[in-house]
Every structure is written in structure tokens, then in C-alpha cells.
Design an enzyme around this catalytic site. Structure first.
Site, short mmCIF file in Angstrom:
data_model
loop_
_atom_site.label_atom_id
_atom_site.label_comp_id
_atom_site.label_asym_id
_atom_site.label_seq_id
_atom_site.Cartn_x
_atom_site.Cartn_y
_atom_site.Cartn_z
N LEU A 1 6.35 -4.36 8.24
CA LEU A 1 5.34 -5.63 8.09
C LEU A 1 4.73 -5.60 6.71
O LEU A 1 3.92 -6.38 6.46
CB LEU A 1 4.55 -5.86 9.24
N SER A 2 4.81 -4.25 5.99
CA SER A 2 4.27 -4.36 4.64
C SER A 2 2.66 -4.15 4.68
O SER A 2 1.97 -4.79 3.79
CB SER A 2 4.81 -5.57 3.70
N GLU B 1 17.61 -9.20 2.61
CA GLU B 1 17.07 -7.52 2.63
C GLU B 1 17.82 -7.00 1.51
O GLU B 1 18.99 -6.92 1.34
CB GLU B 1 17.32 -7.16 4.05
N HIS B 2 17.16 -5.96 0.82
CA HIS B 2 17.42 -5.00 -0.13
C HIS B 2 18.30 -5.97 -1.31
O HIS B 2 19.11 -5.45 -2.18
CB HIS B 2 18.52 -4.35 0.56
N ASP C 1 7.28 -7.46 -1.28
CA ASP C 1 6.28 -7.34 -0.65
C ASP C 1 4.86 -7.89 -1.25
O ASP C 1 3.97 -8.53 -0.77
CB ASP C 1 6.12 -5.91 -0.13
P1 ADP Z 1 4.70 -0.67 5.67
O1 ADP Z 1 4.29 -1.10 4.40
O2 ADP Z 1 6.02 -1.06 5.95
O3 ADP Z 1 3.64 -0.71 6.56
P2 ADP Z 1 4.65 1.83 4.09
O4 ADP Z 1 5.21 3.11 4.37
O5 ADP Z 1 5.24 1.13 2.88
O6 ADP Z 1 4.90 1.13 5.55
O7 ADP Z 1 3.20 1.97 4.04
C1 ADP Z 1 2.53 2.61 5.03
C2 ADP Z 1 1.27 3.48 4.48
O8 ADP Z 1 0.43 2.45 3.73
C3 ADP Z 1 0.33 4.17 5.33
O9 ADP Z 1 1.31 5.50 5.42
C4 ADP Z 1 -0.82 4.33 4.57
O10 ADP Z 1 -0.71 5.45 3.46
C5 ADP Z 1 -1.09 3.10 3.70
N1 ADP Z 1 -1.74 2.25 4.78
C6 ADP Z 1 -1.53 1.16 5.31
N2 ADP Z 1 -2.52 0.58 5.84
C7 ADP Z 1 -3.48 1.23 5.88
C8 ADP Z 1 -4.87 1.13 6.34
N3 ADP Z 1 -5.34 0.32 7.07
N4 ADP Z 1 -5.72 2.29 5.83
C9 ADP Z 1 -5.17 3.15 4.98
N5 ADP Z 1 -3.96 3.15 4.61
C10 ADP Z 1 -3.14 2.39 4.92
MG MG Z 2 5.55 -0.73 2.37
#
Ligand code: ADP
Ligand code: MG
Length: 383
Positions: free
Chosen positions: A126-127, A35-36, A173
Site C-alpha cells: 500500500l506504499s 502493474e510493473h 507511488d
Molecule cells: P510498502 O511501501 O509497500 O509499505 P516498502 O518496503 O516499500 O513497503 O516500505 C516500507 C518501509 O518504509 C518500512 O520498512 C520502513 O522503513 C518505512 N516506513 C513506512 N512507514 C513507516 C513509519 N510509519 N515509520 C517509519 N518507517 C516507515
Molecule cells: Mg514502497
């Protein structure tokens, strides 16, 4: 619930009264360990989840891109003129960033209509962001017949997130979402971008990786992430190395003596975490699952004490899982909330999940969710 692949196709047909030309998917991921380390030119060991983001798509003759997200419930439209970082914001910045990054790399993605449906929890570590980028990227590369071999795709998707969305994430990721192989973890050297697929068939050994989503609200993620990166850059400069990757375990005591307290602890995490990734690969190859468990738990202690990226919910989940018999447990992802992985004997997964849920209830935390994860393949066309 219907899988995201079916929902993407169905929503596409309902909205546009026609079938899409195809459906493409990219998975979420967990990071087994490391991580990181990615932005320190180090090592990571993620595997892809069966949770997919699906994109149903068809070329468009309008010259523009239209993207609808089922979960957001909104549609965004942009053309070539909008491909300036900052022009498209919100969730649509991710797909717009992919179109921009392809253009910026000299490729010409075809204008298209896309519908996104997802089974990857958002913001849980979970990306989902990389899954979204990589599903869109794969769809556009295929639809346009673009010359972009698999190994080059993660950096294009990363560029979308770094330069268009404005999140300075490393390359882990997008590499996991693109390059992972079913039944394997992906060892990635983030400097050379060399990869190795490490067999990770835990079920055959009677164990399982239990993913516990703490559902803890993310706190200060962006700012704290940037602060960790800045400290690593300062330490790198003070130590006169290209990246913290270049500090070996043997050099560590001498290097640490030259740093202030915070930089010392951040550096110690990165250097020891890199070694733990290498040791985990060796342990997996040698079928030493107790060894994998110990390395996971050591990684968690390092993230908690030296890198200071955990929160009470995450530490509680790790402690409770270990007390309930897990062989090892650690937070996965960037930190400040998100998910914990526990390496658990296959017949103990329900008991460990129940123990964590019980402790969370007793401490007044939001209810956690748990599922067993088996390594899935990377982004691909499925229909
Ligand atoms: P993680 O990658 O850990 O889930 P992030 O903050 O990096 O969290 O990314 C989340 C962002 O990705 C959401 O706020 C949104 O902008 C975008 N996103 C993820 N899944 C979707 C989806 N199904 N529809 C639209 N945007 C999405
Ligand atoms: Mg992310």
C-alpha cells in the site's frame, strides 16, 4: 484508533513539550490496474487511500534534522554532512533521502524536527514508503517555502528512494501520494508524466473496491523486483526499442517471436497490461463496471502466469473473491504478497471478505484483513 494526524500532533507535544508548527499528510495507495508498467515507461491507474502518514514538524535552529517515528519508536538525527547515500540507514533513510534529494536538486530544505505517525500498513503493497517520503517532502517544502511545484515533487521523492534508500522503484507511488484527487483515480503516463484525474465514484454505481490484505509474508521482494526490471531491460535491448512501452499490441506477436521464453512472457505482460490500463480508463469513463472487473481479473492472470509475481495467498484471495461474486479481482502492488483488490457490489463486501477469511483459515494461511477503499486526495498540509 486515533487517526495518525492526531497521534503525530500528540506525540510531538509530549516529546518536545511544545506544539508543532504544522501537520502534513500523505496517503497510501492502491493501484487499480497497471502493474510493473511504470518502469517500462507505461501507464498506471492508482488511487490514494484514506490511510495517511502524518508528519508534525517545526523548523529547528540546530542546523540538523531530527525524525521520530511513533511506530518504529526510534529517533534519528542527521546533518548536511550525513547527506551522502548510505550514511543514514533503516527507516530514517527515507526522510534523510528526501532531505538529500532536495539538496541535490539545488533546494535548501530547512533543518527541522519531525514526528511521524502512520495509518498505512507497512510492507503490504500500500506504499507506506512513498507516503512517508511525500509527507516529509511536503512538510519541508512548506516550512522552507521551497520553490518546488506539485508536478515536480514525485520525482524528488522517487530519487530519495532510488538513490538514497537503494530501492529502484518507479514513479507511480510517489505520484499517487502527491497528485491524487478525492473521488478520482490517477491516470499516469510514466514516460511523459502527463496525468489525468479519472472520476471513480464507485459507490454511486452501487459497487466498492474491497482491499484484502493477505498478510502473506513478503518473499524475495527486492531481488525478484530487480530481476523483473533486468529482464525488461534485456528485452528492450533485443527488440531495439527505448522501452517496452514502445511495443504496440499489433507488433506483439512479431516481437515475442524474437525473445526467449521468460522474456517473452514478461514482455507480453507489460504490453497487454498497458492496454488494459487504457481500456480501464475507457471503461470507467463509460461507467462500464463489469468491463473494469473483467480487466482486473485478466490483469491478475497475466501477473500470475506471465510475470510470475503472485503467491498462493494472493491467488487464493482472488479466486475466492471471484467465486463469492466479485466482478473482478487482482493483486495490487509489486507482488510476492501484499493486497488484492476486488470490485464488489456494495451489499456483498462483507460476504466476499468473509469468504476469503474462511478459505484462508481452511488452508492454514494467516488471517487476512479487508476494508472498503474510496479514492482520497494527495499530500497536503492539514493543520
Ligand atoms: P510498502 O511501501 O509497500 O509499505 P516498502 O518496503 O516499500 O513497503 O516500505 C516500507 C518501509 O518504509 C518500512 O520498512 C520502513 O522503513 C518505512 N516506513 C513506512 N512507514 C513507516 C513509519 N510509519 N515509520 C517509519 N518507517 C516507515
Ligand atoms: Mg514502497
Amino acid at each position: 484508533m486515533t487517526p495518525s494526524t492526531e497521534r503525530a500532533r500528540r506525540v510531538y507535544a509530549e516529546r518536545y513539550d511544545t506544539q508543532p508548527a504544522g501537520v502534513w499528510v500523505a496517503p497510501g495507495r492502491v493501484n487499480l490496474i497497471g502493474e510493473h508498467t511504470d518502469y517500462n515507461d507505461g501507464f498506471v491507474l492508482p488511487f490514494a487511500l484514506p490511510h495517511l502518514i502524518a508528519v508534525a514538524a517545526e523548523p529547528s535552529s540546530t542546523g540538523r534534522w531530527t525524525v521520530y517515528s511513533e511506530s518504529a519508536g526510534t529517533e534519528a538525527t542527521f546533518g548536511v554532512d550525513d547527506l551522502v547515500p548510505g550514511t543514514v540507514d533503516g527507516w530514517a533513510a527515507y526522510p534523510a533521502g528526501v532531505v538529500w534529494a532536495l539538496h541535490d536538486g539545488g533546494l535548501r530544505p530547512p533543518p527541522a524536527r519531525l514526528v511521524v505517525a502512520s495509518d498505512v500498513p507497512v510492507g503490504a503493497g500500500l506504499s507506506s514508503s512513498a507516503a512517508l517520503e511525500c509527507a516529509v517532502l511536503t512538510a519541508l517544502v512548506d516550512l522552507g517555502g521551497l520553490d518546488l511545484p506539485l508536478p515536480r515533487r514525485p520525482s524528488v521523492a522517487q530519487r530519495a528512494e532510488n538513490a538514497y534508500v537503494g530501492m529502484p522503484c518507479g514513479i507511480m507511488d510517489q505520484s499517487a501520494a502527491t497528485l491524487c484527487r478525492a473521488g478520482h483515480a490517477l491516470f499516469l503516463d510514466c514516460r511523459s508524466l502527463d496525468i489525468a484525474h479519472i472520476p471513480c465514484d464507485l459507490a454511486a454505481d452501487g459497487t466498492a473496491v474491497l482491499v484484502i490484505n493477505t498478510n502473506a509474508p513478503h518473499r524475495h521482494v527486492g531481488g525478484e523486483y530487480a530481476a523483473r526490471r533486468a529482464t525488461c531491460e534485456t528485452a528492450t535491448a533485443q527488440l531495439g526499442v527505448a522501452a517496452l512501452r514502445d511495443v504496440g499490441l499489433d507488433d506483439l506477436p512479431r516481437a515475442l517471436a524474437r525473445l526467449d521464453d521468460v522474456a517473452r512472457r514478461r514482455t507480453r505482460h507489460v504490453v497487454t497490461e498497458n492496454q488494459r490500463v487504457l481500456d480501464t480508463v475507457a471503461a470507467l469513463r463509460g461507467n462500464d463496471l463489469p468491463g473494469v472487473g473483467r480487466l482486473m481479473t485478466a490483469s491478475h492472470a497475466s501477473m500470475r502466469d506471465d510475470y510470475e509475481i503472485t503467491v498462493p495467498e494472493v491467488d487464493t484471495a482472488v479466486e475466492t473473491a471471484l467465486a463469492a461474486g466479485a466482478r473482478g479481482a487482482r493483486m495490487t502492488g509489486g507482488g510476492f504478497g501484499g493486497c488484492v483488490l476486488a470490485l464488489v457490489d456494495a451489499d456483498r463486501t462483507a460476504a466476499v471478505a468473509a469468504a476469503v477469511a474462511g478459505t484462508f483459515a481452511a488452508r492454514g494461511f494467516a488471517a487476512p484483513e479487508a476494508f472498503v477503499a474510496t479514492p482520497h486526495g494527495g499530500a497536503t498540509r492539514i493543520a
